[in-house]
Motif scaffolding. Structure first.
Motif, PDB file in Angstrom:
ATOM      1  N   PHE A 161      21.864   4.602  17.317  1.00 47.19           N
ATOM      2  CA  PHE A 161      21.445   5.272  18.545  1.00 47.19           C
ATOM      3  C   PHE A 161      22.566   6.203  19.024  1.00 47.19           C
ATOM      4  O   PHE A 161      22.342   7.362  19.360  1.00 47.19           O
ATOM      5  N   ALA A 162      23.793   5.685  18.998  1.00 43.53           N
ATOM      6  CA  ALA A 162      24.931   6.491  19.448  1.00 43.53           C
ATOM      7  C   ALA A 162      25.173   7.676  18.521  1.00 43.53           C
ATOM      8  O   ALA A 162      25.399   8.801  18.973  1.00 43.53           O
ATOM      9  N   ILE A 163      25.105   7.442  17.212  1.00 46.38           N
ATOM     10  CA  ILE A 163      25.281   8.541  16.254  1.00 46.38           C
ATOM     11  C   ILE A 163      24.213   9.603  16.494  1.00 46.38           C
ATOM     12  O   ILE A 163      24.477  10.804  16.499  1.00 46.38           O
ATOM     13  N   MET A 164      22.991   9.121  16.735  1.00 55.52           N
ATOM     14  CA  MET A 164      21.871  10.035  16.957  1.00 55.52           C
ATOM     15  C   MET A 164      22.123  10.940  18.158  1.00 55.52           C
ATOM     16  O   MET A 164      21.975  12.154  18.078  1.00 55.52           O
ATOM     17  N   VAL A 216      21.591   9.951   8.163  1.00 56.61           N
ATOM     18  CA  VAL A 216      21.004  11.200   7.663  1.00 56.61           C
ATOM     19  C   VAL A 216      19.506  11.217   7.934  1.00 56.61           C
ATOM     20  O   VAL A 216      18.958  12.219   8.411  1.00 56.61           O
ATOM     21  N   PHE A 217      18.845  10.081   7.663  1.00 55.19           N
ATOM     22  CA  PHE A 217      17.396  10.048   7.881  1.00 55.19           C
ATOM     23  C   PHE A 217      17.071  10.263   9.355  1.00 55.19           C
ATOM     24  O   PHE A 217      16.280  11.134   9.711  1.00 55.19           O
ATOM     25  N   GLY A 275      13.098   3.356  12.090  1.00 58.90           N
ATOM     26  CA  GLY A 275      12.618   3.649  10.734  1.00 58.90           C
ATOM     27  C   GLY A 275      13.760   3.938   9.779  1.00 58.90           C
ATOM     28  O   GLY A 275      13.693   3.599   8.592  1.00 58.90           O
ATOM     29  N   GLY A 276      14.816   4.538  10.310  1.00 55.80           N
ATOM     30  CA  GLY A 276      15.971   4.862   9.473  1.00 55.80           C
ATOM     31  C   GLY A 276      16.556   3.611   8.846  1.00 55.80           C
ATOM     32  O   GLY A 276      16.965   3.619   7.676  1.00 55.80           O
ATOM     33  N   GLY A 277      16.592   2.516   9.619  1.00 58.44           N
ATOM     34  CA  GLY A 277      17.111   1.256   9.093  1.00 58.44           C
ATOM     35  C   GLY A 277      16.260   0.768   7.933  1.00 58.44           C
ATOM     36  O   GLY A 277      16.778   0.349   6.897  1.00 58.44           O
ATOM     37  N   ALA A 278      14.931   0.874   8.134  1.00 59.84           N
ATOM     38  CA  ALA A 278      14.014   0.414   7.086  1.00 59.84           C
ATOM     39  C   ALA A 278      14.151   1.278   5.837  1.00 59.84           C
ATOM     40  O   ALA A 278      14.232   0.772   4.718  1.00 59.84           O
ATOM     41  N   VAL A 279      14.195   2.607   6.049  1.00 62.63           N
ATOM     42  CA  VAL A 279      14.285   3.520   4.902  1.00 62.63           C
ATOM     43  C   VAL A 279      15.594   3.304   4.149  1.00 62.63           C
ATOM     44  O   VAL A 279      15.612   3.229   2.916  1.00 62.63           O
ATOM     45  N   ALA A 280      16.694   3.180   4.908  1.00 62.35           N
ATOM     46  CA  ALA A 280      17.988   2.999   4.248  1.00 62.35           C
ATOM     47  C   ALA A 280      18.050   1.665   3.517  1.00 62.35           C
ATOM     48  O   ALA A 280      18.856   1.484   2.614  1.00 62.35           O
ATOM     49  N   GLY A 281      17.184   0.732   3.928  1.00 57.94           N
ATOM     50  CA  GLY A 281      17.161  -0.575   3.286  1.00 57.94           C
ATOM     51  C   GLY A 281      16.466  -0.551   1.940  1.00 57.94           C
ATOM     52  O   GLY A 281      16.688  -1.415   1.099  1.00 57.94           O
ATOM     53  N   ALA A 337      12.384   6.972  14.862  1.00 56.56           N
ATOM     54  CA  ALA A 337      13.175   7.500  13.746  1.00 56.56           C
ATOM     55  C   ALA A 337      14.426   6.649  13.522  1.00 56.56           C
ATOM     56  O   ALA A 337      14.843   6.434  12.382  1.00 56.56           O
ATOM     57  N   ILE A 338      15.013   6.162  14.605  1.00 59.78           N
ATOM     58  CA  ILE A 338      16.206   5.314  14.446  1.00 59.78           C
ATOM     59  C   ILE A 338      15.830   3.993  13.780  1.00 59.78           C
ATOM     60  O   ILE A 338      16.476   3.557  12.825  1.00 59.78           O
TER      61      ILE A 338
END
Lengths: 63, 762
Positions: free
Chosen positions: B512-515, B232-233, B274-280, B271-272
């Motif tokens: 990356f693939a989802i993106m 989502v992020f 960062g998404g990992g960091a944010v979701a963490g 963004a990809i």
């Protein structure tokens, strides 16, 4: 080395073409070729016009 | 051959109209020279085609006949590429020579309507890439994965053979006929060729089909992002990135498309990651953890706003980003598959190939496999792209074979690669991911137990495998992540991590693939809503003229709202469907897409008949008959089948009866409200199926009538633009022939100012 550089330049030019980044250049060429008196649009005007025309003529994108 | 003696109007224009300018070299290679060149078989050429044929035959043998434990992914690549080459070199040549008969002495719209903006002669290789980027999207990445339920072979055969005989033929014909008509759209051609009834039915069908296609594509995104804070992020970030790119291109550095695309790409990667960091983080996981209904509403609101915002702000920059990603991703996928060469353990035919109650999608192999895989084998949506934009850019008539037929072969190859990526993962995981939560139960233990109870050979799923995979890709769970996109993402991550980065990089590759899938789909949603809005405005404009004025705001907003409400409604139904959503709605997507293909082919058949090319009408008739039989049979199954898992109305009746009997749970619907939802959804699905099939039968019947009439009269009215002599030359295919090179050299000597007519001007 030169061949490599030339190859890379070719790839870059190809990508530019596929993305449509060379549209203004092509417009200028066309403008030149048909040689009417009016000056061509500036780059800024051209892109503005191009985008605004897409507002009324949308291009589909496939699934 | 071909020109009927009694045709009303000769097929090729009178030669005096196309008399070339004596001061210029000829605009086309002399027919006799070209023929001689094509028919001369040197030993080298023979050897080359023998090798291609043998390699293709061996590859097909390995896939279809040899039953080892595993089969290597390379055989898929060889079988596909060799078959494409043979189809391109021989079959598309037959179409060109006997049915279409392009004439390079005729100017294309890009030449005689040249305006430097919409009608621009474009280098064939560039246009190939451009056209490919316009037709390829998430479709070929999703259908083959869902179809993998039946094993790899049925899907592989349909994708490869289908494209050669049907999909690529459709794209090629539509592009050629539209080019001969100054770039007219499919809808305009339908009205011209099929008359008022056929044309109107085609228009309504196209509108409805676009609604359903946009809805199901959006459903795929929702399923991929549901309960995934990381997804989502990073997908949400594409909106501010696109807005930034739009402002940059408009005000800061206009026209620097490559520059802004690279900036956008870098931001996307950020963004990809960062998404990992944010979701963490705790707040990130809480804030971006959204349920599917919320995401669906988000996409509906977004879709409405995106369709009324000016193009420069959101749509155009997103399109640049999407094109940039598309080419990169596809090259990456191809390289990774060739380097890693995964071993496939999925059987050629799975246990579900002979049944009609598979968990991923329901229905028997015939006809439902052929509608589940639409894009990649035969996609009606392409007819909307192949008419209109690309024909206005084609430089020479003969190039349509390379761009139209060849471009579709490329998309088919993408579908094959997606299939390979999806079946390279463990089958147990495949079924745990792609079966609806109502079957898997949504928890690791329940899913493992359910998958192992299916009795699939070689499948012994353990809870550890499932949770380990989820953890590797950075998700809390991968159970019942239906829709195909997450499966492809796991498959791609699985392949890419062997190539770059190892297990540590799997989460990045997954997102990356989802993106990129979300990016393709959201671009299609934006553009689809906008195109549909204009079609609707144009149609309403026939009754209320004010609506024709596209700059009239209230009209634009009303029509946008109508279209968004249409697909939004179906999207919400799909998201809240107690039976799973994708498994019941996806067949509708495929049927819609194939019916559009049948409509496009029907229009092409009428045109070909009016040209008087009766002897070769089978080239159009064959795919048309197949598409018509498949889609009409599939629709009839969906409408009339007494099996509740297949027939919408049978299911509707079953649930309605259960409700009437006072039951509070039935099948996979555990509450009364869920049962009512099933009754409503199946009714909507059933009614849509009926409307689609009726409209399509009207269009096909109108085309058959037009064809028969043309046959009786030995031809029909020709709606092509009047032929005009061409004053340019360019080779037809990827590699110029000797004669083409010679002619190109002669043209290179002509001074630039002599080459073109001065067009009459605006």
């Amino acid at each position: 080395m030169d061949a490599l550089r030339q190859g890379l330049r070719g790839v870059a030019a190809y990508f530019r073409g596929v993305m449509g980044a060379d549209a203004y250049q092509k417009y200028l060429e066309h403008h030149e070729a048909c040689g009417h008196g009016m000056p061509p649009m500036t780059e800024r005007q051209f892109w503005r016009d191009r985008m605004d025309r897409q507002d009324t003529e949308p291009q589909g994108r496939c699934c | 051959m071909g020109t009927q003696p009694n045709a009303k109007r000769p097929e090729s224009a009178p030669s005096d109209v196309l008399e070339p300018d004596p001061e210029l070299p000829p605009p086309a290679v002399d027919d006799a020279v070209r023929e001689a060149e094509e028919r001369r078989w040197t030993p080298g050429k023979i050897a080359l085609w023998v090798v291609i044929s043998l390699l293709g035959a061996v590859a097909w043998f390995m896939l279809a006949i040899v039953r080892g434990e595993t089969v290597n992914a390379m055989w898929f690549v060889f079988a596909a590429v060799c078959t494409y080459l043979i189809g391109y070199r021989f079959y598309s040549k037959v179409i060109e020579r006997y049915l279409l008969k392009p004439d390079d002495r005729r100017a294309t719209p890009a030449e005689y309507k040249a305006d430097g903006k919409d009608y621009v002669r474009t280098d064939r290789n560039v246009l190939f890439g451009h056209h490919f980027a316009a037709i390829a999207g998430a479709g070929p990445l999703v259908g083959p994965i869902i179809a993998a339920q039946m094993g790899y072979l049925p899907g592989t055969i349909w994708i490869i053979i289908g494209v050669v005989l049907a999909g690529a033929v459709q794209d090629y014909l539509v592009m050629f006929f539209s080019m001969r008509r100054g770039g007219r759209s499919l809808g305009q051609m339908a009205r011209e060729e099929l008359g008022v009834i056929g044309g109107t039915a085609a228009l309504i069908a196209t509108l409805l089909i676009m609604i359903i296609i946009v809805a199901i594509l959006a459903l795929v995104v929702v399923n991929a992002l549901g309960e995934s804070p990381w997804g989502v992020f990073s997908v949400g970030m594409t909106i501010p990135i696109a807005l930034f790119m739009g402002v940059y291109l408009r005000f800061i550095r206009p026209g620097k498309v490559m520059e802004v695309s690279i900036i956008g790409f870098v931001l996307l990667m950020a963004a990809i990651i960062g998404g990992g960091a944010v979701a963490g983080t705790e707040w990130g996981a809480a804030f971006f953890h959204l349920d599917k209904t919320t995401i669906a509403w988000g996409i509906i609101v977004y879709g409405f706003i995106a369709a009324i915002l000016p193009v420069w702000l959101l749509l155009a920059p997103r399109d640049y980003l999407s094109t940039f990603m598309k080419i990169g991703v596809i090259v990456m996928l191809a390289v990774a598959i060739i380097v890693v060469r995964p071993e496939i353990t999925v059987p050629a035919f799975s246990e579900f190939a002979g049944r009609d109650n598979g968990p991923v999608f329901s229905g028997a192999l015939f006809p439902f496999l052929f509608v589940t895989i639409a894009c990649g084998a035969l996609s009606g949506f392409h007819a909307l792209i192949s008419s209109g934009t690309t024909p206005k850019l084609v430089e020479k008539e003969r190039q349509t074979r390379f761009i139209g037929y060849g471009g579709m072969l490329m998309e088919s190859f993408v579908a094959i690669m997606a299939l390979v990526a999806a079946i390279s993962i463990d089958r147990g995981i495949y079924f745990a991911m792609n079966s609806p939560a109502s079957l898997t139960g949504g928890t690791v233990e329940a899913a493992v137990q359910w998958v192992n109870s299916l009795g699939l050979s070689g499948v012994n799923l353990t809870p550890a495998e499932l949770s380990q995979t989820a953890q590797n890709v950075g998700e809390s769970s991968i159970i019942s992540r239906t829709g195909g996109a997450p499966t492809l993402a796991v498959g791609l991550a699985h392949i890419m991590q062997q190539f770059i980065g190892g297990t540590a990089m799997m989460a990045f590759w997954y997102h990356f693939a989802i993106m990129f899938e979300a990016l393709f789909i959201l671009t299609a949603v934006d553009a689809g809503t906008r195109v549909a809005r204009f079609m609707l405005q144009d149609s309403i404009g026939n009754f209320v003229p004010k609506f024709k004025d596209t700059s009239w705001r209230p009209g634009a907003w009303i029509c946008t709202a109508v279209m968004v409400a249409g697909w939004g409604y179906i999207l919400i139904l799909g998201v809240t469907d107690p039976l799973g959503g994708i498994n019941t709605f996806f067949p509708l997507f495929g049927i819609a897409n194939q019916l559009l293909a049948a409509i496009a082919l029907a229009v092409c058949m009428a045109i070909a008949a009016k040209k008087g090319a009766f002897k070769f009408l089978w080239i159009v008739g064959l795919p048309l008959a197949f598409a018509a039989v498949v889609t009409i049979t599939a629709s009839f199954h969906k409408i009339f089948s007494p099996v509740p898992a297949v027939g919408y109305f049978a299911n509707n009746a079953a649930f309605a009866k259960a409700l009437a009997d006072g039951k509070t749970s039935f099948g996979t619907a555990k509450t009364e409200a869920a049962m009512e939802a099933v009754v409503r959804n199946t009714m909507v699905q059933g009614v849509l199926s009926v409307v689609f099939v009726v409209l399509s039968i009207i269009v096909i019947a109108a085309a058959v009538v037009a064809t028969v009439k043309a046959f009786r009269n030995g031809g029909g009215h020709n709606h092509e633009d009047a032929p005009r002599p061409s004053r340019v030359f360019a080779p037809a295919g990827l590699v110029p022939t000797a004669a083409e090179r010679e002619l190109a050299a002669a043209w290179a000597k002509v001074p630039a100012d002599k080459r073109l007519d001065r067009p009459v001007h605006h």
